[in-house]
Enzyme design. Structure first.
Site, PDB file in Angstrom:
ATOM      1  N   CYS A  41       9.124  20.392 -10.145  1.00 27.66           N
ATOM      2  CA  CYS A  41       8.325  21.211 -11.092  1.00 27.66           C
ATOM      3  C   CYS A  41       7.341  22.134 -10.385  1.00 27.66           C
ATOM      4  CB  CYS A  41       7.554  20.281 -12.051  1.00 27.66           C
ATOM      5  SG  CYS A  41       6.105  19.518 -11.274  1.00 27.66           S
ATOM      6  N   HIS A  52       0.807  -1.220   0.000  1.00 26.29           N
ATOM      7  CA  HIS A  52       0.000   0.000   0.000  1.00 26.29           C
ATOM      8  C   HIS A  52       0.837   1.266   0.000  1.00 26.29           C
ATOM      9  CE1 HIS A  52      -3.440  -2.573   1.906  1.00 26.29           C
ATOM     10  NE2 HIS A  52      -3.284  -2.806   0.617  1.00 26.29           N
TER      11      HIS A  52
END
Ligand code: APR
Length: 235
Positions: free
Chosen positions: A137, A105
């Protein structure tokens, strides 16, 4: 040579002070998972979701591996083939010294950028900026964990089934075994002839197919598991 495979759930971190999800005091008793642990919840309110993850990260940062985490790391050192499959995202198995880990997970210390896709560890706690922005970014970051309604990484899942189908001994520790596909791994192991050991203070859907049920908390239970593996010659 015994192939030992383990599946752990939130119960193994309970003795590290980290709440489980279900049962008394569990996270899903206090919070609604559809508000905090789904892609829809995140897109609706990334700040709310990140505040919740930042709180969990701060709690986990204060936590230490439990006796059960440490016994699993010791078994791995003594075993000839050992794979630890965990549903937990807290990273405590790594901290306890386990090495061959499959994180079904994801991991609460990793982030993933929704714009450029970069995936990296961001361990600053508490987070300076919520929601955190991508170092590369400037895009929106999300926790690199699997939310309800999301598919697991197919490569991770394939490896988990590959190991479970070939296990000589499969040990399940601290999971309610109600979330799939994780809960199917012990069943597949048993179907392929594995000796199935369950450690859980409560009954679960796996209890009726287990060869050995250890109705103890993880710390006490894992001491018994170590003895059984020694008696059987698996380690
Ligand atoms: N030692 C061992 N087991 C324990 C302990 C303990 N000290 N305390 C509780 N348990 C057991 C409970 O009896 C229960 O069976 O741990 C289990 C915890 O179950 P859940 O809270 O459902 O956690 P888990 O099975 O890991 O959940 C699976 O559901 O919410 C999602 O993605 C999340 O990975 C999680 C998945």
């Amino acid at each position: 040579m015994s192939r030992i495979v383990v599946l752990t759930g939130a119960g193994i971190s309970a003795e590290s002070g980290i709440p489980t999800f279900r049962g008394k005091g569990g996270l899903w008793e206090k919070f609604r998972p559809e508000e905090l642990a789904t892609p829809e919840a995140f897109m609706r309110d990334p700040r709310l979701v990140w505040r919740w993850y930042d709180e969990r990260r701060q709690m986990i940062k204060r936590a230490r591996p439990s006796e059960a985490h440490r016994i699993l790391a010791r078994i791995e050192q003594e075993a000839e083939h050992f794979v630890l499959i965990t549903q937990n995202v807290d990273g405590l198995h790594q901290e306890a010294g386990s090495r061959n880990i499959i994180e079904l997970h994801g991991n609460i210390w990793r982030v993933r950028c929704l714009s450029c896709g970069q995936r990296y560890y961001l361990e600053e706690t508490p987070l300076r900026e919520i929601p955190p922005r991508c170092h590369f970014c400037g895009g929106l970051l999300r926790p690199d964990v699997v939310w309800f309604g999301e598919m697991l990484d197919p490569d991770v899942l394939e490896r988990a089934f590959y190991e479970s189908e070939r296990a000589d001994v499969f040990i399940v520790v601290g999971t309610s075994a109600v979330v799939y596909p994780a809960a199917h791994l012990p069943v597949v192991a048993k179907q392929h002839g594995a000796f199935l050991i369950e450690v859980n203070p409560e009954d679960t859907p796996l209890s009726e197919i287990a060869d050995v049920i250890i109705r103890e908390k993880a710390g006490t239970g894992m001491k018994r598991v170590y003895e059984i593996l020694k008696e059987r010659g698996d380690i």
